[in-house]
Scaffold this motif. Structure first.
Motif: not given
Length: 651
Positions: A161-181
């Motif tokens: 998959e390919v998406v475009q956007g700006r990564l605003k925030r990332a949190e979490g760790t292996l197996g449980a990352f959460s990102v806000l775009i």
């Protein structure tokens, strides 16, 4: 049954005194072989068949394990006494060999762990040329999504998959990352010609198992090398990109995440009643795994990387390193010191190092240089930053003459330097060093050229928690001290100084002290203090309404620190009715001066007199006073049936 120790001098490259080793360790020693892993492999097989074997060679551990499997025997314990002892310019190595062998046979504590599952959902960040090429290579192994931060020609493949956007925030760790775009646009795969994109959308949130950062910019997380599942490489280095792609492909499946820390929340001195005190762990945690949680702190075990700095700095023992626990480390120190002395050694020195960098430095120094001096005993620890002042002092108190810490490139310098400075101030001056050296020969020279102080005259038995162990060892290192010694700012030991002119003995500090170092006297207005219990957390100073409290970092090695002493006291005020002592005389007098006859509620003499009464007498006086707000008036006469009947006749 005693274990059978199989010895080998590795082609006569190291001297081995089997008699001295056997006497010191209690192990049954074989004759000293010359080439146990090759020409005398049959002797190794014969010993393995007998069971319960320890082989004094770690280099060929895999070979001996395979041999044991072939003949159906139990895999042996393999211990390195060659790189760490035998290969040395110093030929007096028997005591150190015996100590290393005895320490290796201690039972290993079980490390607690959590299962972490990664399904291979990988988010790739970076410029289009690098990120899309990486996605092509990972698509067969992982479920890949590429996030492009600018417009680019979209690939026609649907392998990822390919998406475009700006990564605003990332949190979490292996197996449980959460990102806000923000500004998210997804591919619309339908239609003829190039793919289109959906309309912009802010605040889009998604989850993934792995983040592959090829932007070359600022890391998404603090201490990025310690964040599981977060992989990054310089996009301009093909070698670095290839290596990180190989690592990413292996992040699929179920993994064990060690539980490095144990948290005893009730001991935490972070805060009381909204007054912030100790923040040592919050300030030092490189990954942000520790966060405030009301009056205490919380540890995210999935984010924690196990550096151990928080456990070393925690003044109360609320955070304990548990992989392995402190008790195991102290036991290893004791066995090393006692066995070394039993084998005839005198004034050993301790070299603390990590398994990877430090182990390699020692191995290279031994193979190509002078190796370690005969009195330097290496100790590999899981968390170098977790080897704090308590452990340093404990080693010295048990009989080690000096402690050197061999820093690794990724070792957190600040906590180690702070703990070393604290240990020196508590009696280890000239005995604790930090070796920040990158060359094996420099390590050898630093150890061979160091002056060796005399160890403590009478080794101590390390018992209790880290604070108790540190106190016992420091007291042994300061045998003639009759007064407190000054400590660096922020030390977890010290005194409380009270400005008696400002203090009103409100005792708010007593009610909020998390360790019970500040106490009251139920019989009279008195503020007491026990220095041994003080954590120097600062809650009392922050809570004092008069700002009358000052913290003084110091260490008192005398027994006075274990006793309660009075910081401030005053005469109690005696109740004008019953004579019982209550309150503080000066406080009652100040209240009378400000209120009696001046405030609208205390204009009459009776109201002012209430201020001078104890609780019991004040309640009695108010209940009998006119206009008592709690009074119900005279009790009405109960009405009977005759009263009602007579009333009806009247009408």
């Amino acid at each position: 049954m005693s274990k059978h120790l199989i010895l080998c001098n590795c082609l006569e490259s190291q001297p081995i005194d089997a008699t001295a080793i056997g006497q010191a360790t209690g192990l049954k020693c074989s004759r000293v072989h010359r080439s146990l892993c090759t020409a005398e492999i049959d002797k190794a097989a014969e010993a393995l068949a007998g069971g319960d074997v320890v082989i004094a060679c770690a280099q060929e551990a895999d070979r001996f394990a395979e041999l044991a499997e072939e003949i159906g025997a139990e895999a042996p314990v393999c211990v390195d006494i060659r790189d760490r002892a035998g290969w040395s310019d110093d030929l007096q190595t028997a005591p150190k060999m015996a100590a290393l062998l005895a320490e290796s046979l201690l039972p290993q504590p079980m490390v607690k762990a959590l299962d972490v599952t990664s399904e291979g959902r990988c988010l790739v960040l970076g410029a289009p040329d690098v990120a899309l090429a990486a996605a092509e290579r990972l698509a067969d192994t992982l479920s890949v999504t590429v996030l492009l931060d600018r417009a680019a020609d979209l690939p026609l493949t649907r392998r990822f998959e390919v998406v475009q956007g700006r990564l605003k925030r990332a949190e979490g760790t292996l197996g449980a990352f959460s990102v806000l775009i923000d500004g998210l646009q997804m591919v619309q795969p339908g239609g003829r010609g190039a793919f289109g994109l959906t309309p912009l959308r802010d605040g889009a949130r998604t989850e993934c198992d792995v983040i592959l950062d090829l932007t070359g910019g600022t890391p998404l997380f603090s201490a990025p090398h310690k964040r599981d599942g977060y992989l990054r490489a310089d996009p301009g280095s093909p070698t670095a990109v290839a290596e990180v792609l190989m690592q990413a492909a292996q992040h699929v499946g179920t993994f064990e995440k060690p539980l490095y820390l144990r948290l005893e929340s009730h001991l935490c001195a972070h805060s009381r009643a909204g007054k912030t005190g100790c923040t040592r762990c919050l300030d030092i945690c490189p990954t942000g795994a520790i966060t405030p949680d009301g009056d205490h702190v919380a540890v995210d075990p999935l984010v924690c990387a196990g550096c151990g700095a928080c456990a070393a700095l925690c003044p109360s023992g609320a955070i304990l390193y548990d992989a392995p626990p402190v008790d195991n480390t102290l036991m290893r120190l004791r066995v090393l010191a006692e066995t070394y002395a039993r084998a005839g050694g005198d004034a050993p020195r301790l070299l603390v190092h990590d398994a990877d960098h430090g182990g390699q430095m020692i191995s290279l120094a031994a193979r190509f240089g002078r190796g370690l001096p005969g009195d330097v005993i290496p100790l590999a620890v899981a968390a170098l930053a977790g080897f704090g002042h308590a452990e340093m002092l404990a080693a010295l108190g048990m009989g080690f003459a000096a402690v050197d810490l061999l820093l690794a490139p990724q070792t957190e310098r600040d906590p180690v330097e702070r703990e070393a400075a604290l240990a020196r101030a508590m009696g280890a001056e000239g005995r604790v060093r930090l070796l920040d050296l990158a060359d094996p020969d420099q390590v050898s020279e630093a150890l061979y050229g160091a002056a060796v102080p005399a160890p403590v005259a009478q080794p101590v038995l390390a018992m209790g928690g880290r604070r108790q162990v540190a106190r016992l060892a420091a007291k042994a290192l300061l045998p003639g001290a009759e007064a407190p010694v000054a400590l660096p700012a922020g030390a977890p030991y010290g005194a409380v100084v009270v400005d008696t002119d400002a203090c009103t003995l409100c005792l708010s500090c007593v009610s909020l002290c998390p360790s019970g170092a500040l106490l009251d006297n139920p019989d009279r207005p008195e503020l007491r203090f026990q220095e041994d219990a003080c954590l120097q957390c600062g809650v009392c100073a922050h809570a004092c309404p008069e700002k009358a409290i000052t913290l003084v970092p110091q260490f008192d090695p005398t027994d006075a620190a274990l006793k309660q002493r009075v910081l401030n006291e005053e005469e109690p005020f005696c109740c004008v009715e019953c004579g019982a002592a209550f309150g503080v005389k000066s406080t009652i007098e100040k209240i009378m001066e400000k209120l009696a006859g001046k405030h609208s509620m205390f204009l009459n003499e009776g109201a002012g007199r209430l201020i001078q009464m104890c609780d019991d007498c004040r309640i009695k006086a108010q209940s009998h006073a006119k206009g008592n707000p709690f009074g119900l008036g005279e009790r009405p006469v109960p009405r009977t049936t005759d009263d009602y009947l007579s009333k009806r006749k009247d009408h």
